[in-house]
Design an enzyme around this catalytic site. Structure first.
Site, short mmCIF file in Angstrom:
data_model
loop_
_atom_site.label_atom_id
_atom_site.label_comp_id
_atom_site.label_asym_id
_atom_site.label_seq_id
_atom_site.Cartn_x
_atom_site.Cartn_y
_atom_site.Cartn_z
N PRO A 28 0.84 -1.22 0.00
CA PRO A 28 0.00 0.00 0.00
C PRO A 28 0.87 1.25 0.00
CG PRO A 28 0.06 -0.98 2.22
CD PRO A 28 0.87 -1.88 1.32
N CYS A 112 1.63 3.49 9.95
CA CYS A 112 1.74 4.84 9.39
C CYS A 112 2.43 5.77 10.39
CB CYS A 112 0.37 5.39 9.01
SG CYS A 112 0.53 7.05 8.31
N LYS A 151 -0.44 -4.72 9.05
CA LYS A 151 0.89 -4.31 8.58
C LYS A 151 1.53 -3.48 9.68
CE LYS A 151 3.28 -2.36 4.58
NZ LYS A 151 3.55 -0.95 4.91
C1 LIG Z 1 4.45 7.50 -0.26
C2 LIG Z 1 4.24 6.30 0.63
C3 LIG Z 1 2.97 5.99 1.06
C4 LIG Z 1 2.74 4.89 1.88
N1 LIG Z 1 1.47 4.58 2.26
C5 LIG Z 1 1.24 3.50 3.04
C6 LIG Z 1 -0.09 3.15 3.44
O1 LIG Z 1 -1.08 3.80 3.09
N2 LIG Z 1 -0.24 2.04 4.23
C7 LIG Z 1 0.84 1.29 4.64
O2 LIG Z 1 0.65 0.29 5.35
N3 LIG Z 1 2.09 1.59 4.26
C8 LIG Z 1 2.31 2.67 3.48
N4 LIG Z 1 3.59 2.94 3.08
C9 LIG Z 1 4.69 2.02 3.42
C10 LIG Z 1 4.91 1.01 2.28
O3 LIG Z 1 3.82 0.15 2.14
C11 LIG Z 1 6.19 0.17 2.49
O4 LIG Z 1 6.06 -0.59 3.66
C12 LIG Z 1 7.45 1.03 2.57
O5 LIG Z 1 7.45 2.05 1.60
C13 LIG Z 1 8.71 0.18 2.39
O6 LIG Z 1 8.65 -0.56 1.21
P1 LIG Z 1 9.34 -0.09 -0.20
O7 LIG Z 1 10.79 0.19 0.09
O8 LIG Z 1 9.11 -1.28 -1.09
O9 LIG Z 1 8.61 1.13 -0.64
C14 LIG Z 1 3.83 4.08 2.29
C15 LIG Z 1 5.12 4.40 1.86
C16 LIG Z 1 5.35 5.49 1.05
C17 LIG Z 1 6.75 5.81 0.60
#
Ligand SMILES: Cc1cc2nc3c(=O)[nH]c(=O)nc-3n(C[C@H](O)[C@H](O)[C@H](O)COP(=O)(O)O)c2cc1C
Length: 334
Positions: A28, A112, A151
């Protein structure tokens, strides 16, 4: 959720009656993983998708914005709706409401770090409130009528790394899987994700664990599966502009081969497809505007495309953007 293992890696993952085709799913991302992006990622190989987080309080008040965030197309299934909140009654009410839309999974946001969310006691603030989190998880599991996942982060800060305790508690409350983004709330998105926390959680619960954080390439995705024994890898930021990543990770897992990167022609065609879905879903003005960050991401890494990127974020109108993308195809491809 049950798992079958083939060799070192997960061969399939099951939540309820749904069998996941691969262990690579879309994380997400607020403001990014809307229905058009989720559709593109499913079409190109993500085996499951998450909505961005949606406010439980907004949902129980029947907020139009919250409902819009949950609009989805059948082709996105299996889909998890993610809700956030701090009151068990509101979270249960929201779960019951969204259950009428029949998502495959309802996911609880326990990660979050945003001030506004924390101030309300939700998101990562729940990492510090294990008793309240238990109440919320139990209430959501009871109301959802379908598998519930959560999460989480590694903890609130470096002095309170409690992901294992939190995951064990969630499992006791009936949660069907736990996703772990192993940074603390204090870290936000800075520093490196500590994958050893994913491994510790995976070794401590019997429900499947999904790992999240810093997967940028197919090799990273495989390395996360191998080193943490997580059931599935959640890919977030790296999938923006690169929805081929899920498929290339699966190709690497199955065959050991590194897939060729998408060509500029494929990239432009996919960007056009997503732009069309955006305009269909959000109307021309918002669709074009919100597509800009995706267009920039699609063109990341193509030599000589900086000019095109700069131009694309200034063009208004669906037809004009499509025309520029079509012209770029002729211009840049042999
Ligand atoms: C712009 C942004 C928005 C995000 N929104 C959510 C969210 O709505 N819910 C959530 O559980 N994690 C959210 N995350 C966390 C991501 O799901 C993920 O756990 C985190 O970015 C690390 O993974 P990645 O390196 O693959 O991006 C968000 C991250 C970013 C950067």
């Amino acid at each position: 959720m049950t798992l079958e293992r083939r060799g070192q890696y997960t061969a399939s993952m099951r939540i309820g009656s749904v069998v996941y085709e691969t262990p690579f799913v879309l994380a997400p991302l607020a403001g990014l993983t809307d229905s058009p992006m989720r559709r593109i990622c499913r079409r190109l190989g993500a085996s499951m998708v998450w909505t961005e987080m949606v406010s439980a309080e907004g949902l129980v008040r029947d907020g139009a914005k919250s409902h819009e965030l949950l609009a989805f197309a059948e082709e996105e299934r299996p889909i998890a709706f993610q809700i956030f909140g701090a009151r068990p009654e509101a979270m249960a009410g929201a779960a019951a409401r969204v259950a009428t839309l029949d998502p495959d999974v309802i996911d609880i946001n326990v990660g979050c770090p945003a001030k506004k969310v924390i101030r309300g006691g939700a998101g990562a603030a729940l990492m510090r409130e294990p008793a309240l989190l238990r109440e919320i998880a139990s209430a959501v599991v009871e109301a959802a009528g379908r598998p519930v996942t959560a999460k989480i982060r590694s903890g609130w800060d470096a002095d309170s790394l409690n992901a294992v305790d939190v995951a064990v508690a969630l499992e006791e409350c009936g949660v069907s899987a736990v996703a772990v983004h192993p940074r603390t709330r204090a870290q936000g998105f800075r520093g490196a994700a500590d994958w050893s926390v994913i491994r510790d959680v995976a070794n401590s619960v019997s429900v499947p664990v999904l790992g999240s954080g810093d997967v940028r390439t197919a090799a990273d995705a495989l390395r996360m599966l191998e080193t943490t024994s997580c059931a599935a890898v959640m890919i977030g930021r790296a999938a923006v502009g690169n929805p081929w990543l899920f498929q290339s990770a699966e190709t690497l897992r199955r065959t050991g081969a590194i897939a060729d990167a998408a060509t500029l022609a494929e990239t432009l065609a996919t960007a056009m497809e997503q732009l069309n879905l955006m305009v269909e879903a959000k109307g021309e003005h918002r669709g074009v505007l919100e597509m800009r960050k995706h267009l920039v991401a699609y063109l990341r890494g193509f030599r000589g495309a900086s000019h095109l990127r700069a131009e694309l974020v200034r063009i208004d109108g669906h037809a004009a953007v499509l025309e520029r993308l079509r012209a770029a195809m002729d211009e840049y491809t042999p």
